[in-house]
Design a protein around this motif. Structure first.
Motif, short mmCIF file in Angstrom:
data_model
loop_
_atom_site.label_atom_id
_atom_site.label_comp_id
_atom_site.label_asym_id
_atom_site.label_seq_id
_atom_site.Cartn_x
_atom_site.Cartn_y
_atom_site.Cartn_z
N UNK A 154 -51.05 37.23 -39.81
CA UNK A 154 -51.59 35.95 -40.60
C UNK A 154 -51.74 34.82 -39.83
N UNK A 155 -50.85 34.23 -39.05
CA UNK A 155 -50.84 33.20 -38.65
C UNK A 155 -51.90 33.47 -36.95
N UNK B 82 -51.34 28.56 -29.65
CA UNK B 82 -49.87 28.78 -29.80
C UNK B 82 -49.55 27.76 -30.85
N UNK B 83 -49.66 27.37 -31.12
CA UNK B 83 -49.41 26.39 -32.63
C UNK B 83 -49.19 26.66 -33.60
N UNK B 84 -50.09 28.09 -33.80
CA UNK B 84 -50.03 28.71 -34.84
C UNK B 84 -48.78 30.15 -34.74
N UNK B 85 -49.05 30.70 -33.86
CA UNK B 85 -47.79 31.96 -33.28
C UNK B 85 -46.17 31.02 -34.08
N UNK C 81 -42.46 22.42 -28.47
CA UNK C 81 -43.59 21.93 -29.47
C UNK C 81 -43.80 20.40 -29.14
N UNK C 82 -43.27 19.13 -28.89
CA UNK C 82 -43.87 18.10 -28.39
C UNK C 82 -44.81 17.79 -27.38
N UNK C 83 -44.50 18.52 -26.16
CA UNK C 83 -45.51 18.74 -24.91
C UNK C 83 -46.81 19.85 -25.86
#
Length: 282
Positions: A204-205, A165-168, A123-125
Motif C-alpha cells: 500500500x505504501x 523512497x519516503x513512502x517505502x 533519512x535526513x538526506x
C-alpha cells in the motif's frame, strides 16, 4: 402448519424465491463514477467561465488563448506533426524514469526502512533532497550531463525517486510486527524477509508513493523539455509560446493535463485493485 412453516411462507414469494434486498442492489453508473463525473463538470465550468471572459473582452486571447482557440490549436498541432510524436517522447521519458525510480527506490527504501543505522544516516538526506526543488539543481545537472537525453532522464528520475523512497521507508518501518514474528519463526534470512514479508506488507505504501511519483515524474519531464529539450510536449509549449501562438501552447498544455489525469487515475485504480485488503495510508 408449524411456526417455522408460517415464517417461511411469509418470507417466500409466490414463485418460492426470496425478495431482493438492499444488499442485492448494485450501485448505478452515476454512483460508481460520481467523482469522475463531478470532475468533468468542474472542468467544463472552468472552461466555460474562461471562454465567457474572452467573449466579454475581459482578457486578451492573444496573451491567454481561449478554450475554443485551443481546440483549433489542437488540430493545427496534429496536422503539423507537433502532437503525436512529442506526446510519445514525453511518455517515453516518464515511463523510463518511473521504471528506473521503481527499480532503485523500492529496494533502497526497504533496506533503509528495516535498518536502524541506515535510516538514521540517510533519512535526513532523503528529506532534504525531496524538499529542495530539483529545478535549483538544473545548472549543476547541465554542467555534469550536458543537455542531451541523459540529463533529462536524470531530472525525471530525481523528481520521482525521493517521494517513492519516503513512502517505502515509512511502510517498511511500520510493518506489522506479526509478519516479522512469522518470518523469525521460520528462520528466514534478511533477504528472504525483505522479499517475502516486507515487500508485500508495504505494497500500500509503495503504490501510494508511486501515485505521487507519477505526477512528479511528469513535472520533471516537462521542466526538462522546457529548459533543455528539442522534443516533447514541454518543448512544444516553449516553442509555441515564443512564437506567440497561445492557442497552440494552450492545446499542448491541455494534452499535458489529460496525460496527468490518465496516469494518476491509472495508478489510483491499480492501488485500489491490489490493496483492497488494506486501509488507506494517506
Amino acid at each position: 402448519m408449524t411456526r417455522s412453516d408460517t415464517r417461511d411462507a411469509d418470507l417466500s414469494t409466490p414463485d418460492g424465491v426470496l425478495p431482493a434486498t438492499a444488499f442485492d442492489r448494485r450501485p448505478t453508473f452515476l454512483a460508481r463514477n460520481r467523482d469522475v463525473l463531478l470532475g468533468l463538470v468542474g472542468g467544463f465550468v472552468v472552461l466555460a467561465v474562461w471562454q465567457a471572459t474572452v467573449w466579454a473582452g475581459w482578457v486578451d486571447p492573444a496573451f491567454s488563448g481561449s478554450p475554443l482557440g485551443a481546440l483549433g490549436g489542437l488540430g493545427h498541432l496534429y496536422e503539423s506533426g507537433n502532437l503525436v510524436a512529442p506526446t510519445l517522447d514525453t511518455l517515453r521519458s516518464v515511463g523510463l524514469g518511473l521504471l528506473i525510480s521503481m527499480a532503485a527506490g523500492i529496494p533502497l527504501g526497504l533496506v533503509i526502512g528495516r535498518s536502524v543505522v541506515l535510516h538514521g544516516l540517510l533519512e535526513p538526506l532523503i528529506g532534504i533532497m525531496y524538499s529542495v526543488p530539483f529545478v535549483v539543481f538544473l545548472p549543476i545537472i547541465i554542467f555534469w550531463f550536458g543537455i542531451d537525453d541523459s540529463a533529462r532522464l536524470v531530472i525525471v528520475v530525481w523528481s520521482a525517486i525521493f517521494p517513492l523512497m519516503i513512502n517505502v521507508v515509512s511502510g517498511a518501518r511500520n510493518l506489522d510486527a506479526s509478519y516479522l514474528q512469522v518470518s523469525r519463526s521460520f528462520c528466514a534470512g534478511r533477504v528472504r524477509t525483505l522479499w517475502s514479508v516486507a515487500l508485500p506488507g508495504t505494497m500500500p505504501y509503495i503504490l501510494a508513493g508511486l501515485r505521487q511519483a507519477v505526477g512528479r515524474t511528469l513535472v520533471g519531464a516537462i521542466v526538462a523539455e522546457l529548459f533543455m529539450g528539442t522534443s516533447g510536449l514541454g518543448y512544444v509549449v516553449q516553442a509555441e509560446t515564443s512564437n506567440f501562438e497561445m492557442d497552440n501552447a494552450m492545446a499542448a498544455i491541455g494534452v499535458i493535463a489529460v496525460v496527468a489525469v490518465v496516469l494518476t487515475r491509472g495508478v489510483a485504480w491499480l492501488e485500489n485493485r491490489l490493496t483492497f485488503w488494506s486501509g488507506s495510508v494517506g
